[in-house]
Design a protein around this motif. Structure first.
Motif, PDB file in Angstrom:
ATOM      1  N   ILE A 153       0.779  -1.197   0.073  1.00  0.00           N
ATOM      2  CA  ILE A 153      -0.101   0.066   0.049  1.00  0.00           C
ATOM      3  C   ILE A 153       0.866   1.283  -0.031  1.00  0.00           C
ATOM      4  O   ILE A 153       1.810   1.173   0.764  1.00  0.00           O
ATOM      5  N   VAL A 154       0.530   2.101  -1.042  1.00  0.00           N
ATOM      6  CA  VAL A 154       1.495   3.441  -1.083  1.00  0.00           C
ATOM      7  C   VAL A 154       0.540   4.583  -0.780  1.00  0.00           C
ATOM      8  O   VAL A 154      -0.412   4.640  -1.658  1.00  0.00           O
ATOM      9  N   GLY A 155       0.939   5.544   0.033  1.00  0.00           N
ATOM     10  CA  GLY A 155       0.292   6.540   0.310  1.00  0.00           C
ATOM     11  C   GLY A 155       0.909   7.508   1.024  1.00  0.00           C
ATOM     12  O   GLY A 155       2.086   7.456   1.069  1.00  0.00           O
ATOM     13  N   THR A 156       0.235   8.740   1.441  1.00  0.00           N
ATOM     14  CA  THR A 156       1.096   9.898   2.189  1.00  0.00           C
ATOM     15  C   THR A 156       1.331   9.405   3.573  1.00  0.00           C
ATOM     16  O   THR A 156       0.762   8.356   4.074  1.00  0.00           O
ATOM     17  N   SER A 157       2.403   9.989   3.878  1.00  0.00           N
ATOM     18  CA  SER A 157       3.072   9.637   5.444  1.00  0.00           C
ATOM     19  C   SER A 157       1.690   9.806   6.506  1.00  0.00           C
ATOM     20  O   SER A 157       1.936   9.124   7.643  1.00  0.00           O
ATOM     21  N   VAL A 158       0.873  10.620   6.180  1.00  0.00           N
ATOM     22  CA  VAL A 158      -0.302  10.802   6.959  1.00  0.00           C
ATOM     23  C   VAL A 158      -1.453   9.730   7.102  1.00  0.00           C
ATOM     24  O   VAL A 158      -1.815   9.379   7.941  1.00  0.00           O
ATOM     25  N   ASP A 159      -1.369   9.280   5.631  1.00  0.00           N
ATOM     26  CA  ASP A 159      -2.691   8.449   5.450  1.00  0.00           C
ATOM     27  C   ASP A 159      -2.120   6.895   5.857  1.00  0.00           C
ATOM     28  O   ASP A 159      -2.951   5.904   5.955  1.00  0.00           O
ATOM     29  N   VAL A 160      -1.065   6.633   5.618  1.00  0.00           N
ATOM     30  CA  VAL A 160      -0.458   5.356   5.886  1.00  0.00           C
ATOM     31  C   VAL A 160       0.384   5.304   7.006  1.00  0.00           C
ATOM     32  O   VAL A 160       1.597   5.421   7.221  1.00  0.00           O
ATOM     33  N   PRO A 161      -0.225   4.664   8.123  1.00  0.00           N
ATOM     34  CA  PRO A 161       0.611   4.465   9.416  1.00  0.00           C
ATOM     35  C   PRO A 161       1.508   3.327   9.579  1.00  0.00           C
ATOM     36  O   PRO A 161       1.511   2.646   8.859  1.00  0.00           O
ATOM     37  N   ARG A 162       2.362   3.395  10.426  1.00  0.00           N
ATOM     38  CA  ARG A 162       3.616   2.949  10.562  1.00  0.00           C
ATOM     39  C   ARG A 162       3.211   1.927  11.775  1.00  0.00           C
ATOM     40  O   ARG A 162       4.191   1.732  12.665  1.00  0.00           O
ATOM     41  N   LYS A 163       2.078   1.193  11.692  1.00  0.00           N
ATOM     42  CA  LYS A 163       1.722   0.298  12.757  1.00  0.00           C
ATOM     43  C   LYS A 163       1.394  -1.024  12.371  1.00  0.00           C
ATOM     44  O   LYS A 163       0.585  -1.073  11.307  1.00  0.00           O
ATOM     45  N   ALA A 164       1.980  -2.009  12.805  1.00  0.00           N
ATOM     46  CA  ALA A 164       1.552  -3.400  12.351  1.00  0.00           C
ATOM     47  C   ALA A 164       0.013  -3.851  12.688  1.00  0.00           C
ATOM     48  O   ALA A 164      -0.356  -4.648  11.913  1.00  0.00           O
ATOM     49  N   ASP A 165      -0.568  -3.150  13.700  1.00  0.00           N
ATOM     50  CA  ASP A 165      -1.965  -3.466  13.981  1.00  0.00           C
ATOM     51  C   ASP A 165      -2.788  -2.454  13.678  1.00  0.00           C
ATOM     52  O   ASP A 165      -4.202  -2.488  14.019  1.00  0.00           O
ATOM     53  N   SER A 166      -2.479  -1.654  12.654  1.00  0.00           N
ATOM     54  CA  SER A 166      -3.441  -0.716  12.076  1.00  0.00           C
ATOM     55  C   SER A 166      -4.505  -1.616  11.194  1.00  0.00           C
ATOM     56  O   SER A 166      -4.016  -2.430  10.643  1.00  0.00           O
ATOM     57  N   PRO A 167      -5.865  -0.914  11.012  1.00  0.00           N
ATOM     58  CA  PRO A 167      -6.686  -1.518  10.197  1.00  0.00           C
ATOM     59  C   PRO A 167      -6.002  -1.668   8.764  1.00  0.00           C
ATOM     60  O   PRO A 167      -6.471  -2.612   8.323  1.00  0.00           O
ATOM     61  N   MET A 168      -5.554  -0.432   8.312  1.00  0.00           N
ATOM     62  CA  MET A 168      -4.941  -0.872   6.897  1.00  0.00           C
ATOM     63  C   MET A 168      -3.843  -1.902   6.901  1.00  0.00           C
ATOM     64  O   MET A 168      -3.824  -2.753   5.751  1.00  0.00           O
ATOM     65  N   ALA A 169      -2.868  -2.129   7.882  1.00  0.00           N
ATOM     66  CA  ALA A 169      -2.038  -2.975   7.758  1.00  0.00           C
ATOM     67  C   ALA A 169      -2.622  -4.433   7.919  1.00  0.00           C
ATOM     68  O   ALA A 169      -2.181  -5.457   7.185  1.00  0.00           O
ATOM     69  N   GLU A 170      -3.685  -4.607   8.699  1.00  0.00           N
ATOM     70  CA  GLU A 170      -4.484  -5.968   8.782  1.00  0.00           C
ATOM     71  C   GLU A 170      -5.214  -6.230   7.556  1.00  0.00           C
ATOM     72  O   GLU A 170      -5.110  -7.385   7.041  1.00  0.00           O
ATOM     73  N   ALA A 171      -5.633  -5.202   6.824  1.00  0.00           N
ATOM     74  CA  ALA A 171      -6.362  -5.509   5.518  1.00  0.00           C
ATOM     75  C   ALA A 171      -5.335  -5.841   4.437  1.00  0.00           C
ATOM     76  O   ALA A 171      -5.566  -6.973   3.675  1.00  0.00           O
ATOM     77  N   LEU A 172      -4.089  -5.421   4.821  1.00  0.00           N
ATOM     78  CA  LEU A 172      -2.963  -5.897   3.681  1.00  0.00           C
ATOM     79  C   LEU A 172      -2.595  -6.954   4.028  1.00  0.00           C
ATOM     80  O   LEU A 172      -2.374  -7.848   3.033  1.00  0.00           O
ATOM     81  N   LEU A 173      -2.420  -7.383   5.203  1.00  0.00           N
ATOM     82  CA  LEU A 173      -2.008  -8.801   5.586  1.00  0.00           C
ATOM     83  C   LEU A 173      -2.938  -9.776   5.049  1.00  0.00           C
ATOM     84  O   LEU A 173      -2.804 -10.980   4.547  1.00  0.00           O
ATOM     85  N   GLU A 174      -4.194  -9.850   5.420  1.00  0.00           N
ATOM     86  CA  GLU A 174      -5.679 -10.585   5.107  1.00  0.00           C
ATOM     87  C   GLU A 174      -5.625 -10.739   3.455  1.00  0.00           C
ATOM     88  O   GLU A 174      -5.695 -11.866   2.953  1.00  0.00           O
ATOM     89  N   THR A 175      -5.327  -9.845   2.758  1.00  0.00           N
ATOM     90  CA  THR A 175      -5.697  -9.682   1.356  1.00  0.00           C
ATOM     91  C   THR A 175      -4.169 -10.701   0.830  1.00  0.00           C
ATOM     92  O   THR A 175      -4.473 -11.530  -0.074  1.00  0.00           O
ATOM     93  N   ALA A 176      -3.095 -10.440   1.221  1.00  0.00           N
ATOM     94  CA  ALA A 176      -1.845 -11.126   0.941  1.00  0.00           C
ATOM     95  C   ALA A 176      -1.956 -12.693   1.109  1.00  0.00           C
ATOM     96  O   ALA A 176      -1.747 -13.497   0.237  1.00  0.00           O
ATOM     97  N   ARG A 177      -2.450 -13.047   2.058  1.00  0.00           N
ATOM     98  CA  ARG A 177      -2.756 -14.033   2.801  1.00  0.00           C
ATOM     99  C   ARG A 177      -3.695 -15.076   1.816  1.00  0.00           C
ATOM    100  O   ARG A 177      -3.615 -16.201   1.526  1.00  0.00           O
ATOM    101  N   ASP A 178      -4.910 -14.292   1.782  1.00  0.00           N
ATOM    102  CA  ASP A 178      -5.823 -14.909   0.834  1.00  0.00           C
ATOM    103  C   ASP A 178      -5.295 -15.228  -0.611  1.00  0.00           C
ATOM    104  O   ASP A 178      -5.460 -16.426  -1.055  1.00  0.00           O
ATOM    105  N   LEU A 179      -4.499 -14.076  -1.150  1.00  0.00           N
ATOM    106  CA  LEU A 179      -3.763 -14.602  -2.326  1.00  0.00           C
ATOM    107  C   LEU A 179      -3.000 -15.653  -2.426  1.00  0.00           C
ATOM    108  O   LEU A 179      -2.710 -16.544  -3.199  1.00  0.00           O
ATOM    109  N   SER A 180      -2.154 -15.686  -1.397  1.00  0.00           N
ATOM    110  CA  SER A 180      -1.413 -16.834  -1.159  1.00  0.00           C
ATOM    111  C   SER A 180      -1.874 -18.002  -0.951  1.00  0.00           C
ATOM    112  O   SER A 180      -1.256 -19.136  -1.707  1.00  0.00           O
TER     113      SER A 180
END
Length: 261
Positions: free
Chosen positions: A220-247
């Motif tokens: 996920i690519v976005g502004t430093s304001v929009d993309v948080p640096r937290k592994a447990d953020s909703p955005m990071a969790e959505a990314l992880l779930e999508t990558a795992r589904d594809l895997s």
């Protein structure tokens, strides 16, 4: 009236094969670390006379597969190679497999989603899905090569690729001492969120596995304001779930993947 014999046909076929092999050998001589070569270097690589090497380089230049700089007397790959590379990337099975997952993630997080593969030396972007609902769109050019040590995608590849596919890892670890700890962190949490921001943009990335081997990264690519640096953020969790589904679609059973220790 002269007739063609089987011997003539065989000789002509052998000559055509040799021509293709030699042309491929010349093109294969160029690498990221050696993007420019002299005629002498090409001649040595070809193992033929300089006149023969010059004849091949002239033909490849006519096809826009090579270019020549009169100032430096050096050759480099021509623009037609980029066209062929784009077509090759578009035909990769991972691209068509990932498209619906990427589009779904774009709708979920509202940010640009990027798919990259390892080209042997660094991550290369093979698909980018933009959020068309934003007034300002962040676009990532397909074909972009990313830094293996500082990009989120590069760090994910370094964490999971087998050592024989990352021969430069030792050099990168010496140049970036903090990288070793970061790769351990990525293996523990399954994604990279700590890559440096560039031009006000931040990237988080997760691995995509085919079986037990990493085949791509989704980011996920976005502004430093929009993309948080937290592994447990909703955005990071959505990314992880999508990558795992594809895997899982690609045969990964969710077990421990192979990693670069």
């Amino acid at each position: 009236m002269a007739t063609r014999t089987a011997r003539d046909t065989t000789a002509e076929s052998s000559s055509s094969i040799q021509t293709v092999q030699r042309a491929a050998l010349i093109l294969d001589s160029f690498t990221v670390s050696r993007p420019h070569l002299s005629l002498n270097e090409i001649t040595a690589r070809l193992g033929a006379s300089k006149a023969t090497a010059h004849r091949y380089t002239k033909a490849l230049r006519a096809a826009n597969l090579l270019r020549y700089d009169d100032r430096t007397a050096l050759y480099s790959l021509g623009p037609q190679v980029l066209t062929l590379a784009a077509a090759a990337r578009a035909a990769l099975p991972i691209v068509s497999a990932a498209e619906p997952y990427m589009d779904r993630l774009v709708q979920t997080v509202g940010q640009t989603v990027v798919l990259s593969i390892w080209d042997g030396e660094s991550p290369t972007v093979v698909r980018s899905a933009d959020n068309t609902d934003h007034l300002i769109r962040i676009s990532v050019r397909v074909g972009s090569r990313l830094d293996p040590a500082t990009s989120a995608q590069g760090r994910v590849f370094l964490a999971y690729l087998p050592a024989d596919q990352v021969p430069m890892l030792g050099k990168l670890l010496r140049r970036h001492p903090e990288l070793r700890e970061e790769l351990d962190w990525i293996r523990e949490y399954g994604l990279s969120v700590n890559s440096p921001a560039q031009n006000g943009l931040h990237t988080i990335a997760a691995p995509v596995f085919e079986g037990d081997s990493i085949i791509a990264t989704m980011a996920i690519v976005g502004t430093s304001v929009d993309v948080p640096r937290k592994a447990d953020s909703p955005m990071a969790e959505a990314l992880l779930e999508t990558a795992r589904d594809l895997s899982q679609r690609l045969g990964n059973n969710g077990g421990p993947p192979g990693e670069n220790g």
